[in-house]
Structures are given as C-alpha cells and as structure tokens.
Design an enzyme around this catalytic site. Structure first.
Site, PDB file in Angstrom:
ATOM      1  CB  CYS A  84      -0.927  -0.008   1.209  1.00  9.44           C
ATOM      2  SG  CYS A  84      -1.937   1.482   1.316  1.00  9.44           S
TER       3      CYS A  84
ATOM      4  CB  CYS B  46      -0.798   2.592   3.982  1.00  6.91           C
ATOM      5  SG  CYS B  46      -2.209   1.892   3.162  1.00  6.91           S
ATOM      6  CG  ASP B  47       3.016   1.278   4.553  1.00 11.32           C
ATOM      7  OD1 ASP B  47       2.599   1.768   5.619  1.00 11.32           O
ATOM      8  OD2 ASP B  47       2.763   0.117   4.200  1.00 11.32           O
TER       9      ASP B  47
END
Ligand code: NDP
Length: 323
Positions: free
Chosen positions: A142, A145-146
């Site tokens: 992701c 997300c990261d």
C-alpha cells in the site's frame, strides 16, 4: 438454499464489504427502505481507500481522492438508513434459509433473507519467505499507507500494471529514486499510465526481472533485493530500502468454496452480472458484485454499477419471497 428454517431473520439484507460495490448496493438498498447492514470486512473501504487520485470516476472533472470518494459513499448510505458494522465474517451457511452469517466466538450469528457479496479482492504478494518476514519493515502493498516512510530513500516497485505505475508515480513524491521491476517486457498498464511513468526522471525500469529474495531479514529492515534476469539468468543485488508490491489482487471468496461456483482463480462466477450459482443453479437471494465477480473490468465505476444491480435484485427477491 436446500432447507427453510423457522428462524426469524434479523435482517432483510446484509452486504459483505464496504468498497465501491458494497456501498453503492447499500445506498440503493437503504433508499428502498431495506435498512441494509454492511459488514465492513478486514479492508474497510476496499481498494479505493488505499488509492490516491481517481481520475476516471464520472462527475469529478478534476479527479477525486479514493478515500474521499469512499467516505462520501458511506455518508450517503448511512443518511438513508444503512448500518455499517466493523466485523469480520468467519463463515457463511448458504444451505439454509434464512442464511446464517457467523461472526466468530462470542458474537451472535446474523440471520438474513438476502446477501450481497461485495468482498472484493486483496493485494497479491510474491510469497517469498523473506518478503513475508519483512511486511511492515520495508515491504508494503500500500503505497498510500506507507509512502511517507520511503521519504529520502531509494525504493523498488514490483509489477507492470496500472497499480504498479500508479504506485511508482505516487512514490516519487517521497523516494529519491524508484526502480520499477516487471517480470516480463510486456506491460499490462494502460498506455497513459505507462507513458507517465516512463517519462518520469526518477523512475527507472527493469524488465524481464524477478525478485528472488528480499535482503535484510536479520536486520528486520529491507536492505536490498536479490534479482534475477529471466532472459540471461544473471543475478544482481539492488540496494533499496523499501519494496512496494503492485502485482494485482486475489478475490476474497474463500468462505464460498463449495457453496458457490468459482472460477479457477477463485472469482465468483455470475450470470446476468450479479447472479452466482451453485452447481450451475441460482442461489436465491444471494448476489455478487464488484471485484469478487469481475476479473475483466475491475473499475470503480463498474463495481458501483454492479453494486446498484445487486441491490435492485435484492428488492425484487424480497418482493417475490416476502419480508
Ligand atoms: P494487473 O493484473 O493489471 O497487473 C498485475 C501485474 O503484476 C502484471 O504486470 C503481472 O505480470 C504482475 N504480476 C502478477 N503476479 C506477479 C508475480 N507473482 N510476480 C511478479 N509480477 C507479478 O493488476 P493491477 O492491480 O495493476 O490492475 C488491476 C485493474 O485495476 C486493471 O484493470 C487496472 O487498469 C485497474 N487500475 C486502474 C488504476 C487507475 O485507473 N488509476 C490504478 C490501478 C489499477 P504479468 O503481466 O506477467 O502477469
């Protein structure tokens, strides 16, 4: 359904999944006054909630952020009476009607007259032991997300489809250099996405290349990738601090094995877009929509479209069978 039980159902319809398909089904079912229960599943919001700018959803000329689109759909569904519940479905019994949804030990089962399966598909992994050991320590599926954790680092993105291109482009906001690794020299990505990635000065392409090992397991932090060129067989180490996967998805249909007909890759087979079968026979009151049954189009708008169809079929089913 083979048996009809005397259990009084707690719900007219339960929607499994809260991505684009499930939430569209929820909006339609709620507006039909069916008070749908939406079980959000282990990836609430589905794939749109972990993507960035969506430029092809009609009605948003400047594009819309995936998480914003999902949040708007949630608000739209709850405004008309849909109930959203954070719950992970453990098993489903389609052999009796009302259908039984089991949410695990200590939780009351749900009995419902109809089910909309919109549980989507989850990120695919390479399934290397070193990759699995380093998830959350420099291995991620992701980028949204990261991505921040890749700030100032050299990183790799695996894949040759639109997801990989999108991730690579997004990650140039953080990383100093992105190496995009594709196992062949053919790209599944759409031309526009591929051209954008190719034109970016901080993205370089490595084709015909596979990852054999993620380095850094002992250090609990990605230190690089052991690569092999599939044409020459040459092995090299690529020093990177992060590896992002963009290699597609696996349908979340495990709990329907033996209860619904699936294709060899695990997608629910449907006819008329939303009607699943068991041994070739329709399963009354059960409908499937979105990526769980669509391996061809897999777009937010097509998922929304089949979510709408599923809800309309729920209405027809309940009219026919009574509430
Ligand atoms: P795709 O199936 O299109 O592409 C998957 C890629 O991963 C392929 O290059 C495939 O290689 C590769 N791959 C699969 N398994 C492995 C493996 N084990 N090791 C190495 N490589 C592997 O998936 P996407 O997620 O990219 O896209 C899915 C759909 O979503 C598409 O329809 C796409 O257009 C859409 N999408 C649209 C976006 C947008 O419009 N903004 C963004 C993201 C996705 P191979 O070709 O060799 O099989």
């Amino acid at each position: 359904m083979s048996d009809i039980t005397t259990v009084i159902p707690t719900h007219d319809t339960v929607i499994l999944g809260s991505g684009c398909a499930g939430l569209t089904a929820a909006i339609y079912a709620a507006r039909a006054n069916l008070k749908p229960l939406v079980l959000e599943g282990h990836e609430p919001g589905g794939q749109l909630s972990i993507t960035t700018l969506v430029e092809n959803f009609p009605g948003w000329p400047q594009g819309v952020q995936g998480p914003d689109l999902i949040e708007n759909m949630k608000q739209q569904a709850t405004r008309f009476g849909a109930e959203l519940k954070m719950a992970h479905l453990v098993s489903v019994d389609l052999s009796k009607h009302p259908y039984v949804l089991n949410l695990g030990a200590g939780k009351d089962p749900i009995h419902t007259r109809s089910i909309v399966i919109a549980s989507g598909a989850s990120a695919r992994w390479l399934n290397l032991p070193s990759e699995q050991a380093l998830i959350g320590h420099g291995v991620s599926s992701c980028a949204t997300c990261d991505g921040f954790f890749a700030s100032g680092k050299e990183i790799a993105v695996i894949g040759g489809g639109d997801s990989a291109m999108e991730e690579a482009l997004f990650l140039t906001r953080f990383a100093t250099k992105v190496t995009l690794i594709n196992r062949t020299e053919n790209f599944r990505a759409s031309r526009i996405m591929l051209e954008r990635a190719v034109a970016h000065p901080n993205i370089r392409f490595l084709s015909n290349t596979v990852v054999e090992e993620v380095l850094g397991v002992e250090e609990k932090d990605v230190r690089g990738l052991k690569l092999r060129n599939t044409k020459s067989g040459e092995q090299t180490d690529l020093p990177v601090s992060f590896m992002f996967l963009g290699i597609g998805h696996i349908p979340n249909a495990k709990m329907f094995y033996g209860q619904l007909d699936l294709d060899p890759d695990g997608y629910i087979l449907t006819h008329g877009n939303v009607f699943p079968t068991h041994n070739g026979v329709d399963v009354p009151g059960v409908f499937a929509c979105g990526d769980i049954q669509d391996r061809r189009y897999r777009q937010a708008i097509t998922a929304a479209g089949t979510g709408c169809m599923a809800a309309l079929e729920v209405e027809k089913f309940l009219e026919e069978y009574g509430r």
